[in-house]
Every structure is written in structure tokens, then in C-alpha cells.
Scaffold this motif. Structure first.
Motif, PDB file in Angstrom:
ATOM      1  N   PRO A 302       0.805  -1.227   0.000  1.00 23.05           N
ATOM      2  CA  PRO A 302       0.000   0.000   0.000  1.00 23.05           C
ATOM      3  C   PRO A 302       0.838   1.278   0.000  1.00 23.05           C
ATOM      4  O   PRO A 302       0.360   2.321  -0.452  1.00 23.05           O
ATOM      5  N   LEU A 303       2.075   1.204   0.464  1.00 28.90           N
ATOM      6  CA  LEU A 303       2.929   2.395   0.441  1.00 28.90           C
ATOM      7  C   LEU A 303       3.341   2.760  -0.979  1.00 28.90           C
ATOM      8  O   LEU A 303       3.449   3.944  -1.321  1.00 28.90           O
ATOM      9  N   VAL A 304       3.552   1.761  -1.818  1.00 27.09           N
ATOM     10  CA  VAL A 304       3.840   2.034  -3.231  1.00 27.09           C
ATOM     11  C   VAL A 304       2.607   2.649  -3.888  1.00 27.09           C
ATOM     12  O   VAL A 304       2.696   3.613  -4.648  1.00 27.09           O
ATOM     13  N   ARG A 305       1.439   2.092  -3.581  1.00 25.20           N
ATOM     14  CA  ARG A 305       0.201   2.635  -4.133  1.00 25.20           C
ATOM     15  C   ARG A 305      -0.002   4.077  -3.679  1.00 25.20           C
ATOM     16  O   ARG A 305      -0.440   4.936  -4.453  1.00 25.20           O
ATOM     17  N   LYS A 306       0.347   4.350  -2.420  1.00 26.90           N
ATOM     18  CA  LYS A 306       0.224   5.714  -1.886  1.00 26.90           C
ATOM     19  C   LYS A 306       1.141   6.675  -2.640  1.00 26.90           C
ATOM     20  O   LYS A 306       0.724   7.783  -3.010  1.00 26.90           O
ATOM     21  N   ALA A 307       2.378   6.259  -2.888  1.00 28.33           N
ATOM     22  CA  ALA A 307       3.327   7.118  -3.598  1.00 28.33           C
ATOM     23  C   ALA A 307       2.827   7.451  -4.994  1.00 28.33           C
ATOM     24  O   ALA A 307       2.906   8.606  -5.447  1.00 28.33           O
ATOM     25  N   ALA A 365       4.897  11.589  -1.458  1.00 29.30           N
ATOM     26  CA  ALA A 365       5.090  10.420  -2.317  1.00 29.30           C
ATOM     27  C   ALA A 365       6.474   9.817  -2.112  1.00 29.30           C
ATOM     28  O   ALA A 365       6.630   8.589  -1.995  1.00 29.30           O
ATOM     29  N   LEU A 366       7.496  10.683  -2.047  1.00 27.88           N
ATOM     30  CA  LEU A 366       8.867  10.203  -1.849  1.00 27.88           C
ATOM     31  C   LEU A 366       9.033   9.563  -0.471  1.00 27.88           C
ATOM     32  O   LEU A 366       9.731   8.548  -0.324  1.00 27.88           O
ATOM     33  N   ALA A 367       8.364  10.134   0.547  1.00 27.53           N
ATOM     34  CA  ALA A 367       8.447   9.565   1.896  1.00 27.53           C
ATOM     35  C   ALA A 367       7.816   8.174   1.923  1.00 27.53           C
ATOM     36  O   ALA A 367       8.334   7.248   2.569  1.00 27.53           O
ATOM     37  N   ALA A 368       6.698   7.999   1.199  1.00 28.96           N
ATOM     38  CA  ALA A 368       6.035   6.701   1.145  1.00 28.96           C
ATOM     39  C   ALA A 368       6.913   5.676   0.435  1.00 28.96           C
ATOM     40  O   ALA A 368       7.022   4.517   0.873  1.00 28.96           O
ATOM     41  N   ALA A 372       8.605   2.295   1.974  1.00 24.70           N
ATOM     42  CA  ALA A 372       8.334   1.003   1.317  1.00 24.70           C
ATOM     43  C   ALA A 372       9.622   0.272   0.958  1.00 24.70           C
ATOM     44  O   ALA A 372       9.579  -0.891   0.539  1.00 24.70           O
ATOM     45  N   GLY A 373      10.771   0.967   1.093  1.00 23.15           N
ATOM     46  CA  GLY A 373      12.049   0.338   0.765  1.00 23.15           C
ATOM     47  C   GLY A 373      12.555   0.669  -0.627  1.00 23.15           C
ATOM     48  O   GLY A 373      13.462   0.003  -1.139  1.00 23.15           O
ATOM     49  N   TYR A 374      11.982   1.716  -1.221  1.00 19.23           N
ATOM     50  CA  TYR A 374      12.395   2.133  -2.570  1.00 19.23           C
ATOM     51  C   TYR A 374      12.730   3.627  -2.575  1.00 19.23           C
ATOM     52  O   TYR A 374      12.032   4.442  -3.192  1.00 19.23           O
ATOM     53  N   PRO A 375      13.793   4.047  -1.871  1.00 19.90           N
ATOM     54  CA  PRO A 375      14.117   5.482  -1.805  1.00 19.90           C
ATOM     55  C   PRO A 375      14.356   6.048  -3.194  1.00 19.90           C
ATOM     56  O   PRO A 375      15.106   5.490  -3.997  1.00 19.90           O
ATOM     57  N   ASN A 376      13.623   7.136  -3.493  1.00 23.73           N
ATOM     58  CA  ASN A 376      13.715   7.784  -4.810  1.00 23.73           C
ATOM     59  C   ASN A 376      13.435   6.813  -5.955  1.00 23.73           C
ATOM     60  O   ASN A 376      13.915   7.004  -7.076  1.00 23.73           O
ATOM     61  N   GLY A 377      12.658   5.781  -5.660  1.00 19.61           N
ATOM     62  CA  GLY A 377      12.291   4.820  -6.698  1.00 19.61           C
ATOM     63  C   GLY A 377      13.321   3.743  -6.955  1.00 19.61           C
ATOM     64  O   GLY A 377      13.106   2.865  -7.806  1.00 19.61           O
ATOM     65  N   GLU A 378      14.425   3.796  -6.230  1.00 21.70           N
ATOM     66  CA  GLU A 378      15.494   2.813  -6.458  1.00 21.70           C
ATOM     67  C   GLU A 378      15.015   1.405  -6.102  1.00 21.70           C
ATOM     68  O   GLU A 378      14.395   1.188  -5.072  1.00 21.70           O
ATOM     69  N   GLY A 379      15.328   0.475  -6.972  1.00 26.42           N
ATOM     70  CA  GLY A 379      14.941  -0.913  -6.745  1.00 26.42           C
ATOM     71  C   GLY A 379      13.630  -1.306  -7.400  1.00 26.42           C
ATOM     72  O   GLY A 379      13.298  -2.497  -7.465  1.00 26.42           O
ATOM     73  N   ALA A 405       7.929   9.928 -13.088  1.00 24.07           N
ATOM     74  CA  ALA A 405       9.374  10.105 -13.265  1.00 24.07           C
ATOM     75  C   ALA A 405       9.936  11.037 -12.187  1.00 24.07           C
ATOM     76  O   ALA A 405      11.100  10.899 -11.780  1.00 24.07           O
ATOM     77  N   GLU A 406       9.102  11.957 -11.689  1.00 25.76           N
ATOM     78  CA  GLU A 406       9.546  12.898 -10.651  1.00 25.76           C
ATOM     79  C   GLU A 406       9.868  12.194  -9.340  1.00 25.76           C
ATOM     80  O   GLU A 406      10.561  12.745  -8.492  1.00 25.76           O
ATOM     81  N   ILE A 407       9.339  10.993  -9.147  1.00 24.35           N
ATOM     82  CA  ILE A 407       9.668  10.244  -7.919  1.00 24.35           C
ATOM     83  C   ILE A 407      10.525   9.018  -8.258  1.00 24.35           C
ATOM     84  O   ILE A 407      10.605   8.062  -7.484  1.00 24.35           O
TER      85      ILE A 407
END
Length: 536
Positions: A302-307, A365-368, A372-379, A405-407
Motif C-alpha cells: 500500500p505504500l507504493v500505491r500511496k506514492a 510520495a517520496l516519503a512513502a 516502502a524500501g524504494y528510496p527515490n524509486g530505487e529498486g 518520473a519525478e519520484i
């Protein structure tokens, strides 16, 4: 979008078309014909299987349920001229009109409704609306497992249809007017299988019009049904449904006079149509949203969905990309849905506060994502978004590529033809997909039910026990205040869970010639042409 003009020669001169081995016979003389465009090839015109607005609009003209919805949006007599409920609200008795006929001239009786309603429950039919329209009927749980005779619907005589509910349903009259429960002829369905609903020679209906010609990719002709009980009130001889998917092609057909009405107007033409008396904008109850396949990673988080949700600028989408023809969606349940006391459901939601911001919350969005374990979308892998190419869908998809792309998220967009898109989404053959819902009736359960675990229209495969429990309570309680609280709890849960991503609230906009008289548009996104006339 590419431009194309439907061939006038093909539409006027074709007498026989062989499509998938099915012979389609040409219609009789046109007479007074209304030519309209409401969408491309319908996925299905089997009332039990349809879940799309374009197919539903045709079904309204081909069939008539026990009850109907009139021009004022109120429930009115249909095949049943009267009805009553027991004191406890659990037994509904419908009294059919005298002399009802199918379009082939044979008698239509209450037994046809018994067959139809049981068929909707048949697991082999897999009607997506089954639970929504019949889940409150006694014996539904057994019927949906295959024991169709357990469904408590009966015909004590040819003109009386009785339904016994397991739980009180104050809006059951709206369900009795819902197209999924349109009667279908048992002999036709059983003798022809699925083919009955795609071949005019076997397409038996009971509404004001009947199909006489179907050329996939071109048009469907529906002619006045002389056996309809109210045939004397039908002024049109036929309606030609032009099956055009490309909005530019629709607009060209309107400009050349080939069609009198188009639902799909090119977005680039909208500024020039401001002030045009033939251009209409009318609100409907419904939400344009994004489905996330919660059975697939990373959308099960749900954190990815939130972001993904927080990074969308809904004001920009609705008022810039959609040119103000839609409105920013800050709740799942938007304007038009009614609470149990008759007030607007949206006004009572979330303590009077909106669930979502109108503009993007990139920091949130970035905090979520980080949580979730994906800082700045990494991973995160490249995500895939599926949509069909009509209206604003492609434009919104291109915007999502930029917004996400912004996140730090890469997004691929896949454009799919309409005929393939809805079954693909329903079957869960996607990661992210554009979606939307227009109300069939104004009770909030109509849209909230989409997120119920076992609902046939739960495209995101969302499942939450707390949400389901709230919806269960809303179905069983007879206390209006308790029911209202349960429905609001359900929206609280699914919005906190980011079960889907609301984007915009729908309005319908279309072009219609001023020579069309007597038609109307409903808050449920349908156009009613059955009592229309064409005046020169």
C-alpha cells in the motif's frame, strides 16, 4: 490519433457480411433513422455479461427490465406495470403487463424472468454484476456455487414474479431496473450458446428496438420492435449505431452529416466548440480512476500505491489536460452519490475533509516510497500502464510517465484496442490500468462494491477484511444511520489503503444536432433515444 472516415458506400450498400462465419442480413428500408456514435464495437451485448457504458446504452434500447428509469431519473414501470413489497421489505412482488411479447412475437411471461435471474447467478456464465444485483436475494450463495434453483425467485403465474430477499435492500427497485437483469429468451440462449448475442437472426429482445444488422467495425442497425408493448410511442423507425473508436473519425462523420450525435469529441476541438449550441456538457455520477493489480509486486504494497497516488496533480489533469470537462477527484465517491438520509454522500465523508490533495504531494510520495524500501524509486522495475486510445486516456498516460518520473519511477505505456482492453483488465492481465465507473443507481454501494473481494468487477483484485466487513454490515442492517456509517467506514478503509487511485470526476460531453427532439441524458451516463424524433 489517425484520421479515418467511415465509408458511406459500405454503410448504405452492404447487404450481407460474413464475419467469423456469421451471416448478417441487411436491414429493411431506413425510414426515419437516427444515426449516432456512442463507442466502438461493444465487448458484448449479452445483458448478463456487459459491464461497459457503450454496451449498456445499446441494451437500454434493446431490452426492458421489470422496472425502468424515467426522464427525471425516477424508477418507473417497465415490463411490470405495478409492484409491492411485504411489510418487512423482504418479499417483492412484480405484476407484469398483459400481452407482453418478445421481438419474435412469442409470449413473454414471468417464467422468463425466473430463468434470466438464475442465469445471472450461473458460475458458467460468470456475470460480473451477479453479486451486485442479486447478492441480497435468498439462496444467492448456493446459486453462485451452481445450485441455481436455490435462488428464491418464482413465478406463481404467468404475470406474477416474486423475489424473496435474505436481507433488506432499500434500493432493490433500482436493481430491478438494471440492464444486467434484462430478460433473455431461454430457448434462444440454450439453442445457440454464446452466438445468440452476436447474430441478428438469433438476437431476440423485448425492448423498443431490435437488432436487424450488425457489421462489426462499421455499425449496428436497430429497428423499431413492433411487438414492444409501447410501440405506438416510438417515433423512430431505426437507430444506426456507428461503431467508431477514433474521436477524429467521429467528428468528421458529424461534420459531413453522416451522424446526428457523437459521444466521442476530439479534445483538441473542445475550445472551438465553446458556445456552440450543439455542444453539451452534463455531469454524471462517476469517477475516472487507476486500477493497480494488487496481486502483483510491488502493487501489493500500500505504500507504493500511496506514492503513485500522491504524485498526481489532479487539478492539472482535470482542468488543463481535460480542459475542465472533468473535475479533480479528491475522494473515491464524488458528487451525485446519495447518503441514507438523502444528503450528498461526499459531504459526510472523512469528517468533511477530502482524502486526497488536488495538487501533487511529491514530498509525501517520496516519503512513502522510502518507507516502502524504494528510496527515490530505487529498486523498482519499470512499471507498465495499460489503456485504450480514446478521449483523454492516452494524454493521461503520457502525463503519468512524467509525474511518476519525478519520484524516480519509469513507466511504459501500452495502448490496447477497446475490444481487448476490458477483458484483459477484468482478468488481471495488467500491472496498472486506467479504469472508471459511472453509477447505475445513486446508492454508494454501487461503486464501493467494486472493491469487495469477490465482486466480478474488482479489477484490481483488492481484498481487505475490514472493508468487506463494513460492506457486509451495510447490506444487512435496517438502521439507516448504521448503514451510512458502514458505507463511510468502507470508503475510509479503501482510501487509507490506496486500493485504487481516483483521478477525476466524470462529466459527459457530446455533439447533438438540434433536429433531435425528445431524447435525454441521464446522470448515469446514458442517452435515451427510444422516444426521440427527428424534426427537419
Amino acid at each position: 490519433m489517425k484520421r479515418k472516415i467511415i465509408s458511406l458506400l459500405m454503410a448504405a450498400a452492404m447487404t450481407v457480411s460474413m464475419v467469423s462465419g456469421i451471416s448478417v442480413t441487411a436491414a429493411a428500408e431506413e425510414g426515419k433513422q437516427l444515426s449516432v456514435q456512442i463507442g466502438p464495437n461493444p465487448e458484448t451485448l449479452d445483458p448478463a455479461l456487459n459491464s461497459a457504458v457503450d454496451g449498456g446504452n445499446m441494451l437500454l434500447h434493446l431490452f426492458e427490465c421489470l422496472l425502468t428509469v424515467d426522464e427525471e431519473g425516477k424508477i418507473a414501470p417497465g415490463q411490470a406495470e405495478s409492484w409491492e413489497t411485504s411489510e418487512d421489505g423482504l418479499v417483492w412482488t412484480f405484476h407484469l403487463r398483459d400481452g407482453l411479447k418478445w421481438s419474435d412475437g412469442s409470449d413473454l411471461t414471468a417464467n422468463d424472468f425466473v430463468y434470466t435471474w438464475k442465469r445471472v447467478c450461473d458460475p458458467e456464465v460468470a456475470a460480473p454484476y451477479a453479486e451486485t444485483v442479486l447478492g441480497m436475494v435468498e439462496g444467492f450463495n448456493e446459486a453462485i456455487e451452481g445450485d441455481l434453483d436455490a435462488l428464491k425467485v418464482e413465478a406463481p403465474d404467468a404475470q406474477t414474479f416474486v423475489v424473496t430477499l435474505a436481507e433488506n435492500c432499500p434500493f432493490f427497485d433500482s436493481l430491478a431496473a438494471f440492464a444486467t437483469l434484462s430478460p433473455v429468451q431461454e430457448a434462444t440462449v440454450e439453442d445457440n450458446g454464446d452466438a445468440w448475442a452476436i447474430d441478428p437472426s438469433t438476437y431476440v429482445s423485448n425492448g423498443p428496438f431490435m437488432i436487424t444488422e450488425w457489421v462489426p467495425g462499421s455499425h449496428i442497425i436497430t429497428e423499431k420492435n413492433p411487438n414492444y408493448w409501447n410501440a405506438d410511442a416510438i417515433k423512430l423507425d431505426s437507430i444506426k449505431w456507428n461503431l467508431i473508436e477514433d474521436a477524429n473519425a467521429s467528428y468528421s462523420a458529424y461534420q459531413t452529416g453522416e451522424v446526428d450525435f457523437i459521444k466521442d469529441v476530439p479534445m483538441e476541438e473542445i475550445p472551438s466548440l465553446d458556445g456552440n449550441p450543439e455542444f453539451y456538457v452534463d455531469p454524471i455520477i462517476g469517477t475516472y480512476y487507476i486500477s493497480l493489480n494488487t496481486e502483483k509486486e510491488p502493487f501489493d504494497n500500500p505504500l507504493v500505491r500511496k506514492a503513485l497516488s500522491l504524485s498526481i496533480d489532479r487539478d492539472y489533469v482535470a482542468n488543463t489536460l481535460m480542459q475542465g470537462t472533468y473535475s479533480p477527484a479528491v475522494n473515491f465517491m464524488g458528487p451525485g452519490w446519495k447518503d441514507t438520509d438523502g444528503s450528498d454522500f461526499m459531504d459526510n465523508a472523512n469528517g468533511g475533509e477530502t482524502y486526497l490533495p488536488e495538487t501533487a504531494d511529491i514530498d509525501g510520495a517520496l516519503a512513502a516510497l522510502e518507507e516502502a524500501g524504494y528510496p527515490n524509486g530505487e529498486g523498482l522495475p519499470t512499471l507498465h500502464y495499460t489503456t485504450n486510445d480514446s478521449g483523454y486516456h492516452k494524454t493521461v498516460a503520457e502525463y503519468l510517465q512524467q509525474a511518476w518520473a519525478e519520484i524516480g519511477i519509469d513507466l511504459d505505456v501500452e495502448i490496447v484496442e477497446w475490444s481487448s482492453f476490458t477483458p484483459m483488465r477484468r482478468n488481471g492481465e495488467y500491472e496498472i490500468a486506467r479504469n472508471g465507473w459511472v453509477g447505475d443507481y445513486s446508492d454508494p454501494s454501487n461503486m464501493l462494491d467494486l472493491l469487495y473481494t469477490t465482486n466480478g468487477n474488482n479489477d484490481g483484485k483488492y481484498s481487505n477484511e475490514e472493508f468487506d466487513a463494513a460492506m457486509d454490515l451495510s447490506r444487512t442492517t435496517t438502521d439507516a444511520a448504521e448503514r451510512s456509517e458502514a458505507l463511510h467506514t468502507a470508503e475510509d478503509v479503501m482510501m487509507a489503503d490506496y486500493a485504487c487511485i481516483p483521478v477525476a470526476y466524470y462529466n459527459d460531453f457530446w455533439l447533438q444536432r438540434d433536429t433531435i427532439k425528445g431524447s435525454w441524458h441521464s446522470a448515469y451516463g446514458y442517452w435515451y433515444f427510444m422516444y426521440a424524433d427527428i424534426e427537419e
